[in-house]
Design an enzyme around this catalytic site. Structure first.
Site, PDB file in Angstrom:
ATOM      1  N   ALA A  67       0.795  -1.306   0.076  1.00  0.00           N
ATOM      2  CA  ALA A  67      -0.188  -0.137   0.092  1.00  0.00           C
ATOM      3  C   ALA A  67       0.854   1.161  -0.188  1.00  0.00           C
ATOM      4  O   ALA A  67       2.028   1.369   0.147  1.00  0.00           O
ATOM      5  CB  ALA A  67      -0.947   0.043   1.139  1.00  0.00           C
ATOM      6  N   ASP A  68       0.203   2.378  -0.609  1.00  0.00           N
ATOM      7  CA  ASP A  68       0.952   3.568  -0.528  1.00  0.00           C
ATOM      8  C   ASP A  68      -0.082   4.681  -0.635  1.00  0.00           C
ATOM      9  O   ASP A  68      -0.981   4.751  -1.088  1.00  0.00           O
ATOM     10  CB  ASP A  68       1.794   3.789  -1.780  1.00  0.00           C
ATOM     11  CG  ASP A  68       2.671   5.246  -1.950  1.00  0.00           C
ATOM     12  OD1 ASP A  68       3.463   5.156  -0.848  1.00  0.00           O
ATOM     13  OD2 ASP A  68       2.359   5.847  -2.479  1.00  0.00           O
ATOM     14  N   THR A  69       0.153   5.625   0.601  1.00  0.00           N
ATOM     15  CA  THR A  69      -0.770   6.746   0.571  1.00  0.00           C
ATOM     16  C   THR A  69       0.179   8.068   0.246  1.00  0.00           C
ATOM     17  O   THR A  69       1.096   8.350   0.845  1.00  0.00           O
ATOM     18  CB  THR A  69      -1.191   6.734   2.229  1.00  0.00           C
ATOM     19  OG1 THR A  69      -1.767   5.567   2.337  1.00  0.00           O
ATOM     20  CG2 THR A  69      -2.132   7.852   2.438  1.00  0.00           C
ATOM     21  N   GLY A 104      -3.086   3.737  -2.761  1.00  0.00           N
ATOM     22  CA  GLY A 104      -3.162   2.765  -3.640  1.00  0.00           C
ATOM     23  C   GLY A 104      -2.811   1.302  -2.950  1.00  0.00           C
ATOM     24  O   GLY A 104      -1.963   1.306  -2.076  1.00  0.00           O
TER      25      GLY A 104
END
Length: 192
Positions: A67-69, A104
């Site tokens: 995940a990437d924020t 994402g």
């Protein structure tokens, strides 16, 4: 089904555990892409895939979640601040305005197939003065969070409201992740 969370984020760990998933944590060594010319959702998904791939390569046959924020305002992604001065500058930029938080996610199945998706949440900040920013920083560490804030840590001091998923702002759209895991489980069930 063995699940790996490819993230060192304590917030993501807490969210997955609260959802009732059993998993292990392996922090991804992948380097994130920082390119404001890539559309927000695409950039977050690319980074999530990089993180998941780096862990999946050494853990075949397992489900890997990356995940990437990012916080996005004025066409610019705000990642984690380099230092307290950068964190203060980020909160000044967000003060009294709305911005978008995008997370994402990339779920890599045991067979190597991928389910990549993202979630968007609109966040409205209260007007902030230097005193309030200092008060917030005394209660929450901004250095390990995109946009220099965590909504779950004294967020009421700085956040006026949100439109969308609270979990997404914390760093993981849990409902979407659980749905992706359920799809994988259903696909593994032998048909009668």
């Amino acid at each position: 089904m063995k699940i790996i969370l490819a993230s060192g984020s304590p917030r993501r760990r807490e969210l997955l555990a609260d959802a009732g998933l059993l998993f292990e944590v392996i922090v991804s060594p992948a380097e994130e892409i920082h390119d404001a010319s890539i559309p927000l959702s695409e950039l977050c998904e690319k980074n999530a895939c990089l993180k998941a791939e780096a862990v999946a390569n050494g853990n075949p046959g397992k489900v890997v979640i990356g995940a990437d924020t990012l916080v996005w305002i004025d066409g610019e992604p705000l990642g984690k601040p380099a230092d307290m001065e950068a964190a203060r500058a980020m909160l000044r930029k967000l003060a009294g305005r709305a911005h978008t938080v995008c997370t994402g996610v990339c779920v890599i199945a045991p067979d190597g197939s991928r389910d990549c998706f993202h979630d968007l949440t609109a966040v409205r900040f209260r007007p902030l003065d230097e005193e309030l920013i200092t008060e917030y920083f005394e209660k929450a560490n901004p250095l390990d969070k995109a946009g220099a804030y965590g909504i779950q840590e004294s967020g009421e001091l700085i956040v006026e409201g949100i439109d969308g998923s609270f979990d997404n702002v914390m760093g993981l759209p849990v409902a979407k992740v659980v749905a992706a895991i359920e799809r994988l489980k259903a696909a593994e069930q032998p048909s009668l």
